[in-house]
Design an enzyme around this catalytic site. Structure first.
Site, PDB file in Angstrom:
ATOM      1  N   LYS A 187       9.710 -89.877 -11.738  1.00  0.00           N
ATOM      2  CA  LYS A 187      10.514 -88.847 -11.054  1.00  0.00           C
ATOM      3  C   LYS A 187      11.924 -89.378 -10.891  1.00  0.00           C
ATOM      4  O   LYS A 187      12.125 -90.592 -10.775  1.00  0.00           O
ATOM      5  CB  LYS A 187       9.936 -88.551  -9.669  1.00  0.00           C
ATOM      6  CG  LYS A 187      10.288 -87.184  -9.160  1.00  0.00           C
ATOM      7  CD  LYS A 187       9.429 -86.106  -9.819  1.00  0.00           C
ATOM      8  CE  LYS A 187       9.834 -84.712  -9.430  1.00  0.00           C
ATOM      9  NZ  LYS A 187       8.884 -83.717  -9.903  1.00  0.00           N
ATOM     10  N   GLY A 191       9.003 -69.862  -0.401  1.00  0.00           N
ATOM     11  CA  GLY A 191       9.877 -70.149  -1.543  1.00  0.00           C
ATOM     12  C   GLY A 191      10.045 -68.906  -2.400  1.00  0.00           C
ATOM     13  O   GLY A 191       9.205 -67.977  -2.354  1.00  0.00           O
ATOM     14  N   GLY A 231      11.743 -69.559  -5.704  1.00  0.00           N
ATOM     15  CA  GLY A 231      12.374 -70.175  -6.865  1.00  0.00           C
ATOM     16  C   GLY A 231      11.470 -70.035  -8.078  1.00  0.00           C
ATOM     17  O   GLY A 231      10.652 -69.109  -8.158  1.00  0.00           O
ATOM     18  N   ASN A 232      11.598 -70.979  -8.985  1.00  0.00           N
ATOM     19  CA  ASN A 232      10.873 -70.877 -10.242  1.00  0.00           C
ATOM     20  C   ASN A 232       9.367 -70.738 -10.033  1.00  0.00           C
ATOM     21  O   ASN A 232       8.726 -69.849 -10.602  1.00  0.00           O
ATOM     22  CB  ASN A 232      11.192 -72.111 -11.111  1.00  0.00           C
ATOM     23  CG  ASN A 232      10.354 -72.158 -12.363  1.00  0.00           C
ATOM     24  OD1 ASN A 232       9.370 -72.866 -12.424  1.00  0.00           O
ATOM     25  ND2 ASN A 232      10.721 -71.360 -13.358  1.00  0.00           N
TER      26      ASN A 232
HETATM   27  P1  NAD Z   1      13.546 -73.963  -6.976  1.00  0.00           P
HETATM   28  O1  NAD Z   1      14.722 -74.778  -6.665  1.00  0.00           O
HETATM   29  O2  NAD Z   1      13.554 -73.064  -8.171  1.00  0.00           O
HETATM   30  O3  NAD Z   1      13.136 -73.044  -5.722  1.00  0.00           O
HETATM   31  C1  NAD Z   1      12.928 -73.553  -4.453  1.00  0.00           C
HETATM   32  C2  NAD Z   1      12.767 -72.359  -3.522  1.00  0.00           C
HETATM   33  O4  NAD Z   1      12.452 -72.845  -2.213  1.00  0.00           O
HETATM   34  C3  NAD Z   1      14.042 -71.527  -3.376  1.00  0.00           C
HETATM   35  O5  NAD Z   1      13.708 -70.156  -3.268  1.00  0.00           O
HETATM   36  C4  NAD Z   1      14.640 -72.020  -2.065  1.00  0.00           C
HETATM   37  O6  NAD Z   1      15.467 -71.061  -1.447  1.00  0.00           O
HETATM   38  C5  NAD Z   1      13.348 -72.233  -1.289  1.00  0.00           C
HETATM   39  N1  NAD Z   1      13.503 -73.093  -0.127  1.00  0.00           N
HETATM   40  C6  NAD Z   1      14.159 -74.276  -0.031  1.00  0.00           C
HETATM   41  N2  NAD Z   1      14.089 -74.744   1.225  1.00  0.00           N
HETATM   42  C7  NAD Z   1      13.364 -73.842   1.922  1.00  0.00           C
HETATM   43  C8  NAD Z   1      12.934 -73.749   3.263  1.00  0.00           C
HETATM   44  N3  NAD Z   1      13.243 -74.689   4.154  1.00  0.00           N
HETATM   45  N4  NAD Z   1      12.201 -72.663   3.640  1.00  0.00           N
HETATM   46  C9  NAD Z   1      11.883 -71.707   2.743  1.00  0.00           C
HETATM   47  N5  NAD Z   1      12.259 -71.745   1.460  1.00  0.00           N
HETATM   48  C10 NAD Z   1      12.975 -72.790   1.062  1.00  0.00           C
HETATM   49  O7  NAD Z   1      12.316 -74.997  -7.051  1.00  0.00           O
HETATM   50  P2  NAD Z   1      10.950 -74.835  -7.816  1.00  0.00           P
HETATM   51  O8  NAD Z   1      11.103 -75.360  -9.176  1.00  0.00           O
HETATM   52  O9  NAD Z   1      10.388 -73.477  -7.594  1.00  0.00           O
HETATM   53  O10 NAD Z   1      10.053 -75.916  -7.037  1.00  0.00           O
HETATM   54  C11 NAD Z   1       9.441 -75.636  -5.796  1.00  0.00           C
HETATM   55  C12 NAD Z   1       8.427 -76.734  -5.490  1.00  0.00           C
HETATM   56  O11 NAD Z   1       7.490 -76.834  -6.564  1.00  0.00           O
HETATM   57  C13 NAD Z   1       8.995 -78.147  -5.331  1.00  0.00           C
HETATM   58  O12 NAD Z   1       8.172 -78.865  -4.427  1.00  0.00           O
HETATM   59  C14 NAD Z   1       8.820 -78.743  -6.717  1.00  0.00           C
HETATM   60  O13 NAD Z   1       8.778 -80.157  -6.706  1.00  0.00           O
HETATM   61  C15 NAD Z   1       7.472 -78.157  -7.086  1.00  0.00           C
HETATM   62  N6  NAD Z   1       7.196 -78.109  -8.511  1.00  0.00           N
HETATM   63  C16 NAD Z   1       8.026 -77.448  -9.368  1.00  0.00           C
HETATM   64  C17 NAD Z   1       7.678 -77.403 -10.710  1.00  0.00           C
HETATM   65  C18 NAD Z   1       8.498 -76.630 -11.709  1.00  0.00           C
HETATM   66  O14 NAD Z   1       8.113 -76.601 -12.884  1.00  0.00           O
HETATM   67  N7  NAD Z   1       9.566 -75.977 -11.323  1.00  0.00           N
HETATM   68  C19 NAD Z   1       6.536 -78.059 -11.180  1.00  0.00           C
HETATM   69  C20 NAD Z   1       5.724 -78.699 -10.263  1.00  0.00           C
HETATM   70  C21 NAD Z   1       6.057 -78.716  -8.936  1.00  0.00           C
END
Ligand code: NAD
Length: 428
Positions: free
Chosen positions: A107, A219, A221-222
């Site tokens: 990471k 959340g 996000g993605n």
């Molecule tokens: P992202 O940056 O696309 O989205 C994060 C989301 O969380 C956003 O909508 C943001 O506004 C929201 N957020 C942040 N702080 C917040 C809070 N305090 N309260 C409520 N919402 C909040 O990130 P992502 O890629 O969707 O990743 C989210 C989680 O999933 C992380 O823990 C990441 O490590 C994990 N993850 C992501 C992937 C991937 O492929 N993207 C894979 C495995 C794990």
């Protein structure tokens, strides 16, 4: 989110210690797996748009590569710490092992806030990160990917820098690239869809019809966006999502009793996953405090934002109706909250299984890059479904056979595989 004294690496180590006891790992194996094999700390000087220079801190942790090259995202976050990176690297080792792909755990991160950086400045950070570590990462050493606040464009800048330094093409160096530039179809959807596939399997076990189930997600996000889409395709309504609001420096929950309209919300969401509160209200969506996602009357809860979100302080607010928690985020549930959920009989799909769709598709992306032959989207997604479903079944079979909580069954399978690889290589 209560940042407090929460230390994700201590949490990751304590989760590991528990399983090490169960598996009766010898002292050498324990010591080896409790820590990253290697970690790098470095400075990234960047020329800013106003002509000044700013120095950012970057990290890369390689937790374990006994089963294959390290694999794991790079996170841009103003509160990034080395202990967050260490924890996430360790969880990546268990995640790759859970879905049985030939990769280890790594990471990376940079302490920065892309909200306040121009595209040019972000490019400077990406290229600077690669310059500091180019000799220690690559397709057969350690393969980065996107994470929170990093995206396909960042990956392409990083690839370009790595290729310039090495004087060769190496698309397998990094995953999550744009489609057409070495990216895999389906990668954008992979993590959220993967969450959906394992939720579908868990609902079968719980005897809940997907089209009768309600879900609440933290959340937008993605991970969350695609989790909503796939759940909707099974007939499951998502009654709320939540997000961080940069302007107000707080989070909000966006709720609609008869199910949110994901496409409508997406049309008012920025590329950081923040939804416009005023436009949401105008659409008839209720805008509630950020922590309201946790006490909704639903069957399924999906924390998909950040670590340390379901804690000893708020776990009692979870409705008795909740039967299933699928951890879309990494490390969202503290051990204290976890034991309450376990006692209550909530079915938990742990992070290293629930969100493994991303790394599984990243592995597919690497395979496609290495063979220079790209698969159609249907093929990617059906392979992803098959991999996630078989990992879920293996974990659930062990949990039934030995009467284990799903998280414990998952950790037993994954830690045992890595420990065996270390022993077979003669490391311990
Ligand atoms: P992202 O940056 O696309 O989205 C994060 C989301 O969380 C956003 O909508 C943001 O506004 C929201 N957020 C942040 N702080 C917040 C809070 N305090 N309260 C409520 N919402 C909040 O990130 P992502 O890629 O969707 O990743 C989210 C989680 O999933 C992380 O823990 C990441 O490590 C994990 N993850 C992501 C992937 C991937 O492929 N993207 C894979 C495995 C794990």
């Amino acid at each position: 989110m209560s940042a407090g004294a929460f230390n994700p690496f201590q949490m990751a180590q304590s989760q590991f210690d528990r399983i090490a006891d169960v598996l009766k790992l010898d002292a050498g194996t324990r010591e080896l797996l409790r820590w990253p094999l290697r970690e790098y700390h470095f400075l990234i000087p960047v020329r800013m748009d106003d002509g000044s220079h700013k120095v950012f801190r970057g990290f890369r942790c390689q937790h374990n590569d006994a089963r294959g090259p390290c694999k794991g995202g790079i996170r841009f976050h103003p509160h990034e710490t080395i202990d967050t990176v260490r924890a996430l690297a360790m969880w990546m080792t268990w995640k790759c092992s859970t879905v049985d792909i030939p990769l280890g755990g790594g990471k990376g991160g940079v302490i920065c806030d892309p909200h306040h950086l121009s595209a040019f400045e972000q490019q400077g950070i990406c290229r600077g990160w690669v310059r500091q570590i180019a000799r220690n990462v690559g397709p057969v050493q350690d393969v980065p990917a996107p994470d929170v606040m990093t995206n396909p464009q960042h990956m392409l800048w990083m690839l370009d820098e790595w290729e310039a330094i090495h004087g060769e093409k190496g698309p397998g160096f990094i995953t999550g690239k744009p489609v057409g530039m070495g990216g895999s179809l389906g990668r954008t959807e992979a993590t959220g869809y993967g969450v959906g596939y394992v939720v579908r399997e868990a609902l079968k076990i719980l005897g809940i019809a997907p089209d009768k189930a309600l879900a609440a997600i933290q959340g937008f996000g993605n991970v969350s966006q695609y989790a909503v889409k796939i759940l909707n395709s099974f007939g499951t309504k998502v009654v709320c999502v939540s997000c961080w609001n940069q302007k107000d420096q707080t989070s909000y929950t966006f709720a609609k009793k008869d199910g949110i309209d994901v496409d409508a919300l997406l049309s008012i969401t920025d590329h950081f996953g923040s939804i416009d509160t005023e436009k949401a209200k105008a659409m008839g969506v209720q805008v509630l405090p950020g922590d309201k996602w946790i006490d909704q009357e639903v069957d399924i809860l999906i924390p998909a934002a950040l670590e340390n979100q379901v804690t000893g302080e708020n776990v009692q607010r979870i409705s008795k109706r909740v039967k299933l928690i699928a951890e879309g985020a990494n490390g969202p549930t503290t051990p204290e909250a976890d034991s309450v959920l376990h006692e209550r009989g909530v079915f938990c799909i742990p992070d290293v299984l629930a969100n493994a769709g991303g790394v599984t598709c990243s592995y597919f992306e690497q395979v496609q890059c290495n063979t220079n032959y790209f698969w159609p989207k249907d093929e990617v997604l059906s392979k992803l479904d098959a991999k996630m479903t078989s990992a879920f079944k293996a974990v659930h079979d062990l949990s039934k056979k030995k009467n284990l909580y799903m998280r414990d069954a998952c950790y037993q399978i994954s830690v045992d595989r890595v420990a065996r690889a270390c022993r077979d290589r003669g490391w311990v």
